[in-house]
Design an enzyme around this catalytic site. Structure first.
Site, mmCIF file in Angstrom:
data_model
loop_
_atom_site.group_PDB
_atom_site.id
_atom_site.type_symbol
_atom_site.label_atom_id
_atom_site.label_comp_id
_atom_site.label_asym_id
_atom_site.label_seq_id
_atom_site.Cartn_x
_atom_site.Cartn_y
_atom_site.Cartn_z
ATOM 1 N N GLY A 172 18.453 15.062 -13.002
ATOM 2 C CA GLY A 172 17.073 15.497 -12.771
ATOM 3 C C GLY A 172 16.789 15.549 -11.272
ATOM 4 N N HIS A 216 5.818 38.162 12.073
ATOM 5 C CA HIS A 216 7.246 38.429 12.188
ATOM 6 C C HIS A 216 7.791 37.753 13.429
ATOM 7 C CE1 HIS A 216 11.041 40.560 11.962
ATOM 8 N NE2 HIS A 216 10.903 40.869 13.252
ATOM 9 N N CYS A 241 5.566 6.101 -3.994
ATOM 10 C CA CYS A 241 5.707 7.290 -3.153
ATOM 11 C C CYS A 241 6.016 6.903 -1.706
ATOM 12 C CB CYS A 241 4.418 8.099 -3.230
ATOM 13 S SG CYS A 241 4.435 9.536 -2.177
ATOM 14 N N LEU A 254 0.855 -1.195 0.000
ATOM 15 C CA LEU A 254 0.000 0.000 0.000
ATOM 16 C C LEU A 254 0.889 1.242 0.000
ATOM 17 C CD1 LEU A 254 -2.735 -0.935 2.651
ATOM 18 C CD2 LEU A 254 -2.964 -0.878 0.158
#
Ligand code: FAD
Length: 483
Positions: free
Chosen positions: A180, A445, A40, A36
């Site tokens: 790349g 900030h 990626c 699963l």
């Protein structure tokens, strides 16, 4: 209306599409032959970022003395890093499994092969076969690394990205073929861990398609780590160097007689991706593919066959997980009867180097080629309080803005946290915001996000923390009210 939908592949395209289909009331079968999360989660985004994070930390610890933090005997234990990385993957895989169960998705562990336009044959690991005839099919079968005929990754001296993420020892030297995104991320990581890296790239620069100003900044950092960059070179011969237990490459400068020998402990091949179509049996169907074998789809993620959709890497580049995911969500809506369309334009892209690179929209060159009169807003991180405070002053923000409408056409960031900063600019562009909109938005900030506001001000020569000798280019859009 409920369709029986089969989704092939449980990567970031397929599992997300399956969940959304179930949420929209479809009966979903998800077929995955491996783990699963796809490339990626298992061999791509997550493991590489886990290891790149460790490499960055390793470098930072070694240079912490400038902040008065003295650490002796820093050392790297690769087997422990790999097991930590694996534990991250395991946790996320479990998470996906729970989500699939809770959403009532029928998960089948098998390889799916088309036997005609309508029928899938599912073969399990123990070779059991069964047929499935769903009403709709969504192909999310992804991609795998391309290899060279004379350099096939074997996990020993010739590595693919996958092998690098399993290394239990850092090689002394690495010849990296391909400059790349994947190559550069992994090459810099290996260099940060102490390998001597030589990049061999065929084009005239690394990271083709990225604004050259950003690439220049990154290259300084790569050289600082001792990385050698050879552009316009191609590998003409590869041999095992038996004596040195390494590899010897003969490389040639394109269109010249300049030939060089590169010796390294390992070669890493990162020259691109090819579609996972071999086992899919597409030749048994009428699905149309392009000349490289990627499945052709329209903006509705639909193939030439009305009931078959395809998403993610198997449809070609850009090879990005969030593109696969968005296409998956689009396809799920369309399959469920909604009107939708996948729009590629506002697709951010992040390169996890040091400094990090993040881009969205047009580059300066592309905007000009498309006929825009552009204004640029640039702001260096060195002028930012937060960047100085945390010692990450390298990099800048560059906005490309349409002179006529003030609309942001592209945003390019290099520096600490660029990947997080690009989210704001992606949203701005998605909403059609102008540079003035970003400039008028209050940013806390001290934060790195102030650099976006300053770059937006710089578009009209109004940045506060860099001196801009020209007078502001347009009247302040906030109307001056005279009482
Ligand atoms: P995949 O993730 O490839 O998943 C496809 C799935 O389909 C696989 O699990 C496969 O086993 C299964 N499958 C294939 N054929 C069949 C079949 N016949 N039957 C059943 N199952 C099948 N992208 C980013 O956005 N950010 C990053 O930082 C990033 N880093 C990367 C780093 C590396 C080293 C690599 C290699 C890639 C990286 N990518 C990154 C790219 C990203 O991994 C891919 O774009 C993404 O995984 C594509 O998703 P997908 O769902 O299309 O396919």
């Amino acid at each position: 209306m409920q369709n029986q939908v089969a989704v092939i592949g449980a990567g970031p395209g397929g599992y997300v599409a399956a969940i959304r289909l179930a949420q929209l009331g479809q009966e979903v079968t998800l077929i995955e032959r491996n783990f699963l999360g796809g490339v990626c989660l298992n061999w791509g985004c997550i493991p590489s970022k886990a290891m790149i994070h460790a490499a960055t930390l390793y470098q930072q610890i070694q240079h912490a003395d400038r902040m008065g933090i003295m650490i002796d005997n820093v050392r790297l234990e690769m087997p422990q890093l790999i097991s930590w990385k694996n534990s991250v993957i395991e946790k996320l895989r479990e998470g996906i499994n729970h989500l699939l169960k809770n959403n009532g998705i029928n998960l089948i562990q098998a390889e799916a092969t088309f036997i005609d336009n309508y029928t899938l044959e599912l073969t399990s690991e123990d070779n059991e076969k069964k047929l499935l005839k769903p009403q709709k099919i969504l192909i999310a079968a992804g991609s795998r690394p391309l290899s060279l005929s004379n350099l096939k990754p074997d996990g020993k001296n010739i590595l693919s990205s996958r092998h690098v993420l399993e290394l239990t020892e850092i090689p002394e030297s690495v010849a990296l073929i391909g400059g790349g995104v994947i190559g550069i991320e992994l090459g810099q990581m290996l260099a940060a861990f102490g390998a001597k890296v030589t990049i061999i790239e065929m084009s005239n620069d690394i990271l083709p398609g990225i604004d050259p100003e950003l690439t220049r900044t990154l290259k300084k950092n790569l050289r600082h780590l001792g990385v050698q960059i050879l552009t316009e070179f191609q590998v003409v011969k590869a041999e095992n160097n038996i004596q040195a237990d390494g590899i010897q490459l003969t490389i040639q400068k394109i269109n010249t007689d300049d030939v060089q020998i590169i010796e390294a402990s390992k070669a890493l091949i990162a020259i691109g991706r090819r579609p996972n179509t071999r086992q899919l049996g597409l030749s048994n169907t009428d699905i149309v593919m392009d000349e490289k074998g990627f499945i052709k789809v329209n903006t509705r993620c639909q193939t030439n066959l009305e009931h078959i959709y395809a998403i993610g890497d198997i449809t070609g580049g850009p090879f990005l997980a969030h593109r696969a995911t968005q296409q998956g969500l689009t396809a799920a809506r369309i399959i469920s009867g909604y009107v939708d369309d996948f729009e590629n334009q506002q697709l951010p892209s992040v390169i996890y180097t040091t400094p990090e690179i993040a881009t969205v929209g047009l580059t300066e060159n592309n905007a000009k080629k498309l006929g825009y009169n552009v204004r640029l807003g640039k702001f260096p991180l060195a002028a930012l309080g937060k960047a100085q405070a945390v010692g990450h002053t390298e990099g800048f923000v560059k906005l490309i803005v349409d002179d006529v409408s003030d609309i942001i056409l592209g945003a390019h960031v290099i520096g600490q946290g660029a990947g997080e900063l690009i989210g704001e600019l992606t949203l701005a562009m998605e909403l059609g915001a102008t540079a003035t909109d970003v400039a008028l938005t209050i940013h806390a900030h001290p934060t790195f996000s102030e650099s976006l506001m300053e770059a937006a001000e710089a578009v009209h020569q109004k940045a506060i923390h860099i001196y801009q000798p020209q007078k502001p280019s347009v009247p302040d859009p906030m109307l001056k009210v005279t009482i």
